[in-house]
Write a protein that holds these residues in place. Structure first.
Motif, PDB file in Angstrom:
ATOM      1  N   VAL A   3      25.576  39.295  81.135  1.00  0.00           N
ATOM      2  CA  VAL A   3      25.796  38.989  82.554  1.00  0.00           C
ATOM      3  C   VAL A   3      26.495  37.633  82.666  1.00  0.00           C
ATOM      4  O   VAL A   3      26.000  36.638  82.144  1.00  0.00           O
ATOM      5  N   ARG A   8      24.039  35.440  87.232  1.00  0.00           N
ATOM      6  CA  ARG A   8      22.744  35.391  86.538  1.00  0.00           C
ATOM      7  C   ARG A   8      21.561  35.813  87.410  1.00  0.00           C
ATOM      8  O   ARG A   8      20.565  36.318  86.914  1.00  0.00           O
ATOM      9  N   GLN A  11      20.424  39.313  86.907  1.00  0.00           N
ATOM     10  CA  GLN A  11      20.122  39.713  85.527  1.00  0.00           C
ATOM     11  C   GLN A  11      18.805  40.476  85.427  1.00  0.00           C
ATOM     12  O   GLN A  11      18.730  41.504  84.762  1.00  0.00           O
ATOM     13  N   GLY A  39      26.062  41.127  93.506  1.00  0.00           N
ATOM     14  CA  GLY A  39      27.082  40.567  92.621  1.00  0.00           C
ATOM     15  C   GLY A  39      28.411  40.361  93.326  1.00  0.00           C
ATOM     16  O   GLY A  39      29.086  39.347  93.142  1.00  0.00           O
ATOM     17  N   CYS A  49      33.674  38.037  86.113  1.00  0.00           N
ATOM     18  CA  CYS A  49      32.742  38.703  87.037  1.00  0.00           C
ATOM     19  C   CYS A  49      33.312  40.033  87.521  1.00  0.00           C
ATOM     20  O   CYS A  49      32.594  41.031  87.633  1.00  0.00           O
ATOM     21  N   PHE A  52      32.918  42.642  84.890  1.00  0.00           N
ATOM     22  CA  PHE A  52      31.507  43.049  84.819  1.00  0.00           C
ATOM     23  C   PHE A  52      31.173  44.003  85.962  1.00  0.00           C
ATOM     24  O   PHE A  52      30.550  45.051  85.764  1.00  0.00           O
TER      25      PHE A  52
END
Lengths: 156, 27
Positions: A3, A8, A11, A39, A49, A52
């Protein structure tokens, strides 16, 4: 994928999703949905990011297809009840252990997971006052009992 | 370069928002 630092705070919700992959895939799905939604608010601009979140979205789309026969996934109102009931069950288990004077890792984890699942409920809308209180209490209890056991003290 | 980069990032964010909305049957 690890992550990224700006994300975070989601997470632990993603870890809860992993832990429920087979135990309760509906809970896993909504934990990931919460992580995705949160997120995107935290940081969807920086390349790390974004990469992800794109992978997380891929995962969510696959999950939704696999769970297409689960009403709790196809209808969010049913999903809301499912996650809330599950969170409450965890909370009540931990609360019962606490009141019976049985302090151990499982009940600490249950308090903490219940608080994370109450976070997840925000995917469906504003939390009720009761759920806000439960979340605060569960999170505080998990930290308090953990610290007591770490210091060799008996929690009250 | 700056404005092209920002435009690409914005398009990618819109795509992500669209995918999320579609996932949740909001579109």
């Amino acid at each position: 994928m690890a992550v990224p630092v700006p994300l975070r705070s989601i997470q632990h919700h993603l870890r809860t999703a992993q832990e429920h992959e087979t135990r309760d895939p509906v809970v896993a799905y909504y934990c990931r949905l919460y992580a995705m939604q949160t997120g995107m608010k935290l940081d969807s601009k920086t390349p790390e990011c974004r990469k992800f979140l794109v992978k997380l979205m891929d995962q969510l789309e696959v999950m939704k297809k696999e769970l297409c026969d689960h009403e709790s996934v196809t209808q969010e109102i049913v999903g809301n009840a499912h996650v809330e009931n599950y969170a409450l069950k965890m909370f009540l288990y931990a609360d019962n252990e606490d009141r019976s004077g049985r302090f151990h890792k499982n009940m600490i984890k249950s308090f903490y997971t219940a608080s994370l699942l109450l976070d997840v409920l925000s995917v469906f809308g504003e939390l009720s006052d009761e759920n806000i209180q439960h979340r605060k209490y569960a999170r505080w209890k998990a930290t308090y009992i953990h610290n007591c056991l770490k210091n060799g003290e008996t929690p009250q | 370069t700056g404005s092209v980069g920002a435009s690409v990032a914005s398009a990618e964010q819109d795509e992500l928002s669209q995918r999320l909305a579609k996932l949740r049957d909001q579109i």
